[in-house]
Write a protein that holds these residues in place. Structure first.
Motif, PDB file in Angstrom:
ATOM      1  N   THR A  37       0.856  -1.186   0.000  1.00  0.00           N
ATOM      2  CA  THR A  37       0.000   0.000   0.000  1.00  0.00           C
ATOM      3  C   THR A  37       0.891   1.236   0.000  1.00  0.00           C
ATOM      4  OG1 THR A  37      -0.097   0.063   2.416  1.00  0.00           O
ATOM      5  CG2 THR A  37      -1.807  -1.195   1.284  1.00  0.00           C
ATOM      6  N   CYS A  38       0.574   2.196  -0.846  1.00  0.00           N
ATOM      7  CA  CYS A  38       1.466   3.335  -1.026  1.00  0.00           C
ATOM      8  C   CYS A  38       0.671   4.620  -1.182  1.00  0.00           C
ATOM      9  CB  CYS A  38       2.323   3.109  -2.273  1.00  0.00           C
ATOM     10  SG  CYS A  38       3.370   4.512  -2.709  1.00  0.00           S
ATOM     11  N   GLU A  39       1.148   5.666  -0.508  1.00  0.00           N
ATOM     12  CA  GLU A  39       0.531   6.976  -0.672  1.00  0.00           C
ATOM     13  C   GLU A  39       0.745   7.485  -2.095  1.00  0.00           C
ATOM     14  OE1 GLU A  39       1.043   9.133   3.605  1.00  0.00           O
ATOM     15  OE2 GLU A  39       2.874   8.786   2.453  1.00  0.00           O
ATOM     16  N   ARG A  40      -0.241   8.168  -2.632  1.00  0.00           N
ATOM     17  CA  ARG A  40      -0.091   8.794  -3.947  1.00  0.00           C
ATOM     18  C   ARG A  40       0.195  10.279  -3.734  1.00  0.00           C
ATOM     19  NH1 ARG A  40      -1.228   7.156  -9.010  1.00  0.00           N
ATOM     20  NH2 ARG A  40      -2.187   5.247  -8.220  1.00  0.00           N
ATOM     21  N   PRO A  41       1.316  10.781  -4.253  1.00  0.00           N
ATOM     22  CA  PRO A  41       1.695  12.164  -3.983  1.00  0.00           C
ATOM     23  C   PRO A  41       0.899  13.160  -4.831  1.00  0.00           C
ATOM     24  CG  PRO A  41       3.367  11.082  -5.315  1.00  0.00           C
ATOM     25  CD  PRO A  41       2.360  10.034  -4.970  1.00  0.00           C
ATOM     26  N   GLU A  42      -0.322  13.386  -4.434  1.00  0.00           N
ATOM     27  CA  GLU A  42      -1.189  14.328  -5.130  1.00  0.00           C
ATOM     28  C   GLU A  42      -1.635  15.414  -4.158  1.00  0.00           C
ATOM     29  OE1 GLU A  42      -4.146  11.964  -7.148  1.00  0.00           O
ATOM     30  OE2 GLU A  42      -2.733  11.407  -8.731  1.00  0.00           O
ATOM     31  N   ALA A  43      -2.691  16.153  -4.521  1.00  0.00           N
ATOM     32  CA  ALA A  43      -3.092  17.328  -3.739  1.00  0.00           C
ATOM     33  C   ALA A  43      -3.435  16.968  -2.301  1.00  0.00           C
ATOM     34  CB  ALA A  43      -4.272  18.021  -4.405  1.00  0.00           C
ATOM     35  N   SER A  44      -4.087  15.826  -2.083  1.00  0.00           N
ATOM     36  CA  SER A  44      -4.438  15.428  -0.722  1.00  0.00           C
ATOM     37  C   SER A  44      -3.187  15.172   0.107  1.00  0.00           C
ATOM     38  CB  SER A  44      -5.324  14.181  -0.747  1.00  0.00           C
ATOM     39  OG  SER A  44      -4.683  13.123  -1.426  1.00  0.00           O
ATOM     40  N   TYR A  45      -2.150  14.620  -0.525  1.00  0.00           N
ATOM     41  CA  TYR A  45      -0.870  14.427   0.153  1.00  0.00           C
ATOM     42  C   TYR A  45      -0.306  15.784   0.561  1.00  0.00           C
ATOM     43  CZ  TYR A  45       4.002  12.969   0.919  1.00  0.00           C
ATOM     44  OH  TYR A  45       5.235  12.741   1.470  1.00  0.00           O
ATOM     45  N   GLY A  46      -0.292  16.727  -0.369  1.00  0.00           N
ATOM     46  CA  GLY A  46       0.238  18.044  -0.065  1.00  0.00           C
ATOM     47  C   GLY A  46      -0.479  18.717   1.073  1.00  0.00           C
ATOM     48  N   ALA A  47      -1.817  18.648   1.071  1.00  0.00           N
ATOM     49  CA  ALA A  47      -2.594  19.274   2.134  1.00  0.00           C
ATOM     50  C   ALA A  47      -2.307  18.606   3.479  1.00  0.00           C
ATOM     51  CB  ALA A  47      -4.077  19.192   1.808  1.00  0.00           C
ATOM     52  N   THR A  48      -2.109  17.287   3.475  1.00  0.00           N
ATOM     53  CA  THR A  48      -1.859  16.549   4.717  1.00  0.00           C
ATOM     54  C   THR A  48      -0.490  16.862   5.306  1.00  0.00           C
ATOM     55  OG1 THR A  48      -3.286  14.728   4.008  1.00  0.00           O
ATOM     56  CG2 THR A  48      -1.679  14.250   5.746  1.00  0.00           C
ATOM     57  N   TYR A  49       0.539  16.855   4.468  1.00  0.00           N
ATOM     58  CA  TYR A  49       1.898  16.962   4.980  1.00  0.00           C
ATOM     59  C   TYR A  49       2.478  18.369   4.923  1.00  0.00           C
ATOM     60  CZ  TYR A  49       1.967  11.881   5.097  1.00  0.00           C
ATOM     61  OH  TYR A  49       1.695  10.577   5.385  1.00  0.00           O
ATOM     62  N   PHE A  50       2.019  19.186   3.979  1.00  0.00           N
ATOM     63  CA  PHE A  50       2.574  20.528   3.839  1.00  0.00           C
ATOM     64  C   PHE A  50       1.646  21.606   4.367  1.00  0.00           C
ATOM     65  CE2 PHE A  50       4.463  18.574  -0.249  1.00  0.00           C
ATOM     66  CZ  PHE A  50       5.437  17.931   0.483  1.00  0.00           C
ATOM     67  N   GLY A  51       0.373  21.271   4.572  1.00  0.00           N
ATOM     68  CA  GLY A  51      -0.590  22.249   5.057  1.00  0.00           C
ATOM     69  C   GLY A  51      -1.257  23.014   3.924  1.00  0.00           C
ATOM     70  N   GLY A  52      -2.404  23.579   4.221  1.00  0.00           N
ATOM     71  CA  GLY A  52      -3.140  24.316   3.203  1.00  0.00           C
ATOM     72  C   GLY A  52      -4.281  23.493   2.631  1.00  0.00           C
ATOM     73  N   LYS A  53      -4.958  24.059   1.656  1.00  0.00           N
ATOM     74  CA  LYS A  53      -6.109  23.406   1.038  1.00  0.00           C
ATOM     75  C   LYS A  53      -5.668  22.593  -0.181  1.00  0.00           C
ATOM     76  CE  LYS A  53      -9.320  27.098   2.356  1.00  0.00           C
ATOM     77  NZ  LYS A  53     -10.282  28.129   1.851  1.00  0.00           N
ATOM     78  N   LYS A  54      -6.398  21.513  -0.436  1.00  0.00           N
ATOM     79  CA  LYS A  54      -6.106  20.702  -1.610  1.00  0.00           C
ATOM     80  C   LYS A  54      -6.181  21.532  -2.885  1.00  0.00           C
ATOM     81  CE  LYS A  54      -8.278  16.813  -1.952  1.00  0.00           C
ATOM     82  NZ  LYS A  54      -9.339  15.790  -1.887  1.00  0.00           N
ATOM     83  N   SER A  55      -7.098  22.477  -2.916  1.00  0.00           N
ATOM     84  CA  SER A  55      -7.309  23.271  -4.128  1.00  0.00           C
ATOM     85  C   SER A  55      -6.142  24.199  -4.439  1.00  0.00           C
ATOM     86  CB  SER A  55      -8.595  24.093  -3.995  1.00  0.00           C
ATOM     87  OG  SER A  55      -8.523  24.942  -2.850  1.00  0.00           O
ATOM     88  N   ASN A  56      -5.202  24.356  -3.499  1.00  0.00           N
ATOM     89  CA  ASN A  56      -4.066  25.255  -3.705  1.00  0.00           C
ATOM     90  C   ASN A  56      -2.866  24.572  -4.349  1.00  0.00           C
ATOM     91  OD1 ASN A  56      -5.474  27.347  -2.509  1.00  0.00           O
ATOM     92  ND2 ASN A  56      -4.603  26.989  -0.481  1.00  0.00           N
ATOM     93  N   PHE A  57      -2.942  23.261  -4.561  1.00  0.00           N
ATOM     94  CA  PHE A  57      -1.759  22.522  -5.002  1.00  0.00           C
ATOM     95  C   PHE A  57      -1.772  22.249  -6.501  1.00  0.00           C
ATOM     96  CE2 PHE A  57      -1.529  21.799  -0.499  1.00  0.00           C
ATOM     97  CZ  PHE A  57      -0.174  21.737  -0.249  1.00  0.00           C
ATOM     98  N   ASP A  58      -0.600  22.459  -7.105  1.00  0.00           N
ATOM     99  CA  ASP A  58      -0.333  21.989  -8.460  1.00  0.00           C
ATOM    100  C   ASP A  58       0.432  20.679  -8.335  1.00  0.00           C
ATOM    101  OD1 ASP A  58      -1.436  24.266  -9.651  1.00  0.00           O
ATOM    102  OD2 ASP A  58       0.480  25.337  -9.604  1.00  0.00           O
ATOM    103  N   VAL A  59      -0.057  19.640  -8.983  1.00  0.00           N
ATOM    104  CA  VAL A  59       0.622  18.341  -9.010  1.00  0.00           C
ATOM    105  C   VAL A  59       0.890  17.984 -10.459  1.00  0.00           C
ATOM    106  CG1 VAL A  59       0.497  15.904  -8.396  1.00  0.00           C
ATOM    107  CG2 VAL A  59      -0.525  17.618  -6.886  1.00  0.00           C
TER     108      VAL A  59
END
Length: 389
Positions: A37-59
């Motif tokens: 099982t592996c995390e997928r480094p997408e917007a939800s990952y960014g919001a979880t580990y880097f903070g902020g809203k999912k909608s703010n991330f470019d992947v």
């Protein structure tokens, strides 16, 4: 093992990485084999580990679109990535161009409203993992003649002050030939449709400050107790192997006859010998091989860095620290700043080493050797002075 272990190496360098864990999978009570099982480094990952809203991330990743390969945004858009690529395409030899990617002025000071497009330390550590594994299929694919990218992710928060950070992904074609050289340069990335982090790395190598940072991080990662020394890598590899050594028996019972070979593949005849080859033949030699490849590209300084008389950690008040270098003068600071200032001159806060340093208070030592205008890699060490009860 290869795929997850490469992600483990990226995490060991202190970089964000997709975490993974092994499990047995059953579907409606029917055993389906060993899975990771592996995390997928997408917007939800960014919001979880880097903070902020999912909608703010470019992947950004290499994906399939319209039946062909393309650089695409799984979240957000390609605008910032295109700006990064265009600025890199324009050349990064000047400090104004390179520091501009980092949201800084040419002298390294922060701009009042500068856009940060790149995290250089993350890019360097990412490429170290690619080089160490001899990755044939990411971020530039040998299977596509080194003219197209594959298997990479980049994440950036449009509302934050961090540039793009890159993630190891699908690293199955690794840990094969101990002499494999993936340092390039390769043509993939010369046009936007084939852009990728290794092409950004190649453009950054035009800049002196970036090259110094590569040498500094190589010293930290590949020497002494660094995460990419043979001892550290082998220990981490064997820990992962031990985790699934028994489980591989079940996996081979479920899928061992699906490889197309005559006869079934199993743990004792196939998996264990390959684990042993990697642990006893590949890993003991690979760090030196990669360092040699980086040296041939002029990324490892010719001058040896200073050697400290004691390791970092707790020290007694009044005790001494000696520094020694095979050649050149030693310059050091005790406040965590670099004794080399941007551009190559001796920093104003730096002192020339002439006699042992006496510990009176906690200090963050930074030291380099200097000879004929050339600097060694940076030595970093933290010391805490013990206080008597």
């Amino acid at each position: 093992m290869r795929d997850q272990f490469n992600r483990d190496l990226q995490a060991a360098l202190g970089q964000p990485s997709a975490r993974g864990e092994y499990c047995h999978l059953y579907i409606n009570g029917h055993y389906w084999g060993l899975f990771d099982t592996c995390e997928r480094p997408e917007a939800s990952y960014g919001a979880t580990y880097f903070g902020g809203k999912k909608s703010n991330f470019d992947v950004i990743k290499r994906g399939d679109r319209g039946g062909g390969l393309a650089i695409m945004a799984t979240d957000g858009d390609l605008d910032a990535w295109r700006r990064l690529w265009e600025q890199a395409k324009g050349g990064l030899a000047s400090d104004e161009a390179y520091q501009g990617l980092l949201g800084r002025n040419a002298d390294g000071t922060l701009k009042d409203s500068g856009e940060v497009l790149l995290d250089p330390e993350n890019l360097i550590d990412y490429m170290f993992v690619i080089f160490y594994g001899g990755n044939l299929d990411a971020p530039i694919s040998e299977f596509m003649g080194n003219r197209a990218p594959n298997n990479w992710y980049g994440i950036r928060n449009r509302k934050g002050n961090q540039g793009f950070r890159f993630f190891v992904w699908d690293a199955e074609h690794t840990l094969l030939d101990v002499n494999e050289d993936r340092t390039g340069p390769f043509p993939a990335g010369d046009d936007f449709g084939t852009s990728n982090p290794q092409w950004i790395w190649q453009q950054c190598l035009e800049n002196t400050e970036f090259r110094m940072l590569v040498g500094d991080l190589a010293y930290q990662r590949f020497y002494k107790n660094g995460a990419l020394t043979a001892r550290s890598v082998r220990k981490r590899f064997l820990e992962r192997a031990k985790q699934i050594e028994s489980a591989v028996v079940c996996e081979s019972a479920r899928w061992g006859d699906s490889s197309g070979r005559s006869g079934s593949m199993n743990r004792d005849d196939h998996w264990r010998p390959e684990m042993q080859r990697i642990a006893d033949e590949y890993i003991p030699r690979r760090s030196d091989v990669v360092l040699g490849q980086l040296f041939r590209q002029g990324l490892i300084p010719d001058i040896d860095p200073p050697v400290l008389s004691r390791d970092a950690g707790e020290v007694k008040a009044g005790s001494l620290l000696s520094l020694e270098a095979p050649s050149g003068k030693i310059y050091y600071t005790t406040d965590g700043s670099d004794p080399r200032q941007l551009g190559g001159e001796v920093a104003r806060r730096a002192s020339e080493y002439r006699e042992p340093i006496r510990f009176q208070q906690d200090l963050e030592l930074r030291a380099r050797a200097w000879l004929d205008g050339e600097w060694s890699a940076l030595v970093r060490s933290s010391f805490t002075v013990k206080t008597a009860l």
